[in-house]
Design an enzyme around this catalytic site. Structure first.
Site, short mmCIF file in Angstrom:
data_model
loop_
_atom_site.label_atom_id
_atom_site.label_comp_id
_atom_site.label_asym_id
_atom_site.label_seq_id
_atom_site.Cartn_x
_atom_site.Cartn_y
_atom_site.Cartn_z
N MET A 196 0.82 -1.21 0.00
CA MET A 196 0.00 0.00 0.00
C MET A 196 0.86 1.27 0.00
O MET A 196 0.64 2.18 0.79
CB MET A 196 -0.95 -0.01 1.21
N HIS A 219 -4.41 -5.22 -9.60
CA HIS A 219 -5.39 -4.23 -9.15
C HIS A 219 -6.79 -4.84 -9.24
O HIS A 219 -7.15 -5.43 -10.27
CB HIS A 219 -5.29 -2.98 -10.02
#
Ligand code: GRF
Length: 202
Positions: A90, A109
């Site tokens: 992240m 993703h």
């Protein structure tokens, strides 16, 4: 090919890749390192179970982004890493970091890029009311959730699906698609022209 997986969370994609290597569907790959920036992440425990080394790098422990990235680069070099596989890491890398590994950084993703970039992609697609969403595996460039697309696959959102049902569907697909995409990269099957993957050789 020597792989480092970058992850900050649960590590279900990490496990899917490890499994694919173990069962032979992703041959020619070896995971030498987990890079994690969250000391509490479940993925660290998972790496231990699989006897994979972890580099824990907490950004706040470094003076700036450059020194944070230098520490990572140094270890990647020491481990002779060929491919950087982002699986829920992240954190964005600088353009300089990305340039150091041309076409050597891959990301997954949980949406059909370029739609629904960002960290809440599944929820954003669900809240928007899309009827079809999916998963994208792509090479990483300096922009967020951006770069040549390797594989994309769709997921249908049915009227009765809750957010958690959709999340499950997306994650199940991720665990199939990521090893498939890595196989294409590792076996050098991708034809790339400019900033696009234009084909797959047999
Ligand atoms: C995945 O949904 C991935 O697409 C996104 O972060 C999530 C990581 O999940 N980039 P996990 O840690 O692999 O379970």
């Amino acid at each position: 090919m020597n792989i480092a997986i970058f992850a900050s969370g649960k590590g279900s994609n990490f496990c899917a890749i490890v499994r694919a290597i173990k069962n032979g569907s992703l041959s020619g790959a070896r995971i030498s390192l987990l890079v994690c920036d969250n000391p509490h992440a479940l993925v660290i425990r998972r790496a231990k179970q699989f006897k994979i080394k972890t580099l824990l790098v907490v950004r706040e422990d470094f003076y700036n982004q450059v020194s944070f990235e230098q520490a990572i680069i140094q270890r990647l070099k020491a481990e002779k890493i060929d491919l950087l596989v982002l699986a829920g890491f992240m954190r964005m890398f600088s353009a300089g970091f990305v340039r150091s590994f041309p076409r050597k950084i891959i990301n997954i993703h949980p949406a059909l890029l370029p739609a629904f970039k960002g960290t809440k992609a599944i929820r954003d697609a669900f809240d928007y009311g899309v009827k079809i969403t999916g998963v994208t595996v792509h090479f990483v460039d300096a922009l967020m959730d951006h770069g040549p697309i390797i594989l994309q696959e769709t997921v249908r959102v049915l009227p009765q699906d809750t957010l958690s049902v959709l999340e499950k569907k997306i994650h199940t697909l991720e665990h199939q698609l990521y090893p498939q995409a890595l196989k294409l990269v590792i076996k050098k099957k991708l034809k790339i022209s400019g900033r696009k993957v234009v084909g797959v050789t047999r």
